[in-house]
Design an enzyme around this catalytic site. Structure first.
Site: not given
Ligand code: PLA
Length: 460
Positions: A305, A188, A269
């Site tokens: 999300k 990311w 993560d």
């Protein structure tokens, strides 16, 4: 001419004089040199007097223009495009089949209940809302996990996934000076920024193999083995961003073996729990396996999300320690890091999460909606694959689209091809070739397939 311009508009001429007075004598206007402040224009328009002071040098002159953010900057470019077929597949944000942002029904319900309760808006403690911290750790590790019963987890509410990662990075910088964080290649886009800003050294481990469009497992293991003992190994808990390629359960075990052998610290993560497979438990399996081995683990969570709470900035950092005393100390230091950064976290998202997870009816509704969202993305993934396969007569194998999981597909398109996607087809995506399938509808799959096939075959 480089210049800074101060502009005042006022209804009365006297304002002009008072500004002039300030300019002449009293004020330090950001270091503007009086000699150089030579233009003083008065203009009358619609009964207003406007004055412009132009100076040659600004004290901010040395600050160069920052480049747009590689992910969030894509949304800005998308907004500026007026083409009717434009598609925003940049940021990972869930959209409905009509390509509209989606607020979960369960969130609306929780919101309504919160309004009825009329709770106060006093500061939260530095570590966040206690009820949130409790449920978030339970959701990640499992409510009956011994590490929770033994109070071995330091959980602190963070400013979503990003802020939680930033707290952990600051902890590493403070207490493990010089220790390296290993991040996957690719990862990311913001990971590198986070560690750079926290002044934590990082290097990459191999992850993606463009030849197989799959995981470079041997490379990954070799690089983790070669890292200095006691390094922090950043792992994506599920739905690796940007590749959509996760290790298999067997591969996870081997990764854990190597991390354990080298006395590294696994640093997860996990920004997509429940959103990858539709199951909160299945998506947390990697993290739980490391914890079950008795390892100390760091894990940053996000509710952007899976609950669609993007703008509420709600997440947490968890540090699993080998003793409750260590966990208490770690927590105290995380709080110490948070206090001067942002003092204490926002309350609203924390209350929503705590209320939904803490209530079995709302929790079940959430799970059903998460399955629906994950299901829609899977449908779009299949339709895109079908469209690519039926339209492309070159024999290229597009099956990697189906093998990837989560909200993204890593297309393998290079920068020039991505530019073609945007400039010619008005498809907005990140320049690493990632597309967010969460921003795609079934109706747009054929158009997207045309764009991908054209960019892949006609742009080198
Ligand atoms: N970790 C990973 C792997 C992510 O993909 C993201 C978000 C985050 C953490 C942080 O999200 P949060 O701070 O909102 O909790 N990545 C997005 C958005 C969805 C972004 O770049 O900020 C993305 O498009 O990659």
């Amino acid at each position: 001419m480089a210049s800074s311009v101060l502009s005042l508009a006022s209804a009365t001429p006297s304002a002009s004089l008072s500004f002039h007075g300030i300019h002449k004598g009293k004020s330090n206007l950001g270091g503007i040199n009086k000699e150089k402040t030579n233009t003083f224009i008065k203009a009358k328009s619609f009964g207003r007097t406007s004055m412009v002071v132009a100076s040659i040098v600004s004290r901010f002159e040395g600050i160069t223009m920052a480049p747009p953010d590689p992910i969030l900057g894509v949304s800005e470019a998308f907004k500026a495009d007026n083409h009717e077929l434009k598609l925003n597949l940049g940021v990972g944000a869930y959209r409905t089949e009509e390509l509209q942002p989606y607020v979960l029904d369960v969130v609306k319900k929780a919101d309504k209940l919160l309004l009825e309760k009329g709770e106060n808006r006093e500061y939260l403690p530095i570590e966040g809302l206690a009820a949130f911290n409790k449920v978030t750790a339970e959701l990640l590790f499992g409510a009956d996990n011994p590490v929770i019963k033994q109070q071995r987890v330091a959980t602190v509410q963070g400013l979503s996934g990003t802020g939680s990662l930033r707290l952990a990075a600051a902890l590493i910088e403070r207490y493990f000076r010089g220790a390296k964080v290993l991040i996957s290649s690719p990862t990311w886009g913001n990971h590198k920024n986070i560690f750079n800003d926290a002044r934590v050294p990082w290097s990459e481990y191999r992850y993606y193999d463009p030849k197989t469009v799959g995981l470079d497992f041997e490379g990954m293991i070799a690089d983790i083995k070669a890292a200095p003992k006691g390094s922090f190994i950043l792992l994506h808990g599920c739905a690796h961003n940007p590749t959509g390629i996760d290790p298999t359960p067997e591969q996870w075990e081997i990764i854990a073996d190597v991390i354990q052998e080298k006395n590294h610290v696994p640093f997860f993560d996990i920004a997509y729990q429940g959103f990858a497979s539709g199951s909160l438990d299945a998506d947390a399996a990697s993290v739980r396996m490391f914890v079950a081995r008795g390892m100390e683990v760091i894990a940053a969570q996000s509710y952007s999300k899976n609950l669609g709470l993007y703008a509420e900035r709600i997440g947490a950092i968890n540090v699993v320690c080998s003793s409750p005393e260590a966990a208490a100390r770690v927590k105290s230091q995380l709080k110490r890091i948070a206090r001067p950064m942002y003092s204490n976290p926002p309350v609203h998202g924390a209350r929503i999460v705590a209320d939904i997870v803490g209530d079995s009816t709302l929790f079940n509704e959430w799970n059903a909606e998460m399955e629906m969202m994950a299901g829609r993305i899977k449908n779009v993934r299949h339709k895109l694959f079908d469209s690519l396969s039926s339209k492309d007569k070159s024999g290229k194998d597009w099956s990697f689209v189906l093998k990837q999981i989560g909200m993204f597909s890593f297309t393998g398109l290079n920068k020039a091809q991505c530019d073609n996607m945007t400039n010619k087809w008005h498809v907005y995506m990140t320049k690493d070739g990632r597309i967010s399938l969460a921003g795609l509808s079934l109706a747009k799959c054929e158009y997207l397939a045309d764009a991908i096939i054209d960019s892949y075959h006609n742009v080198s």
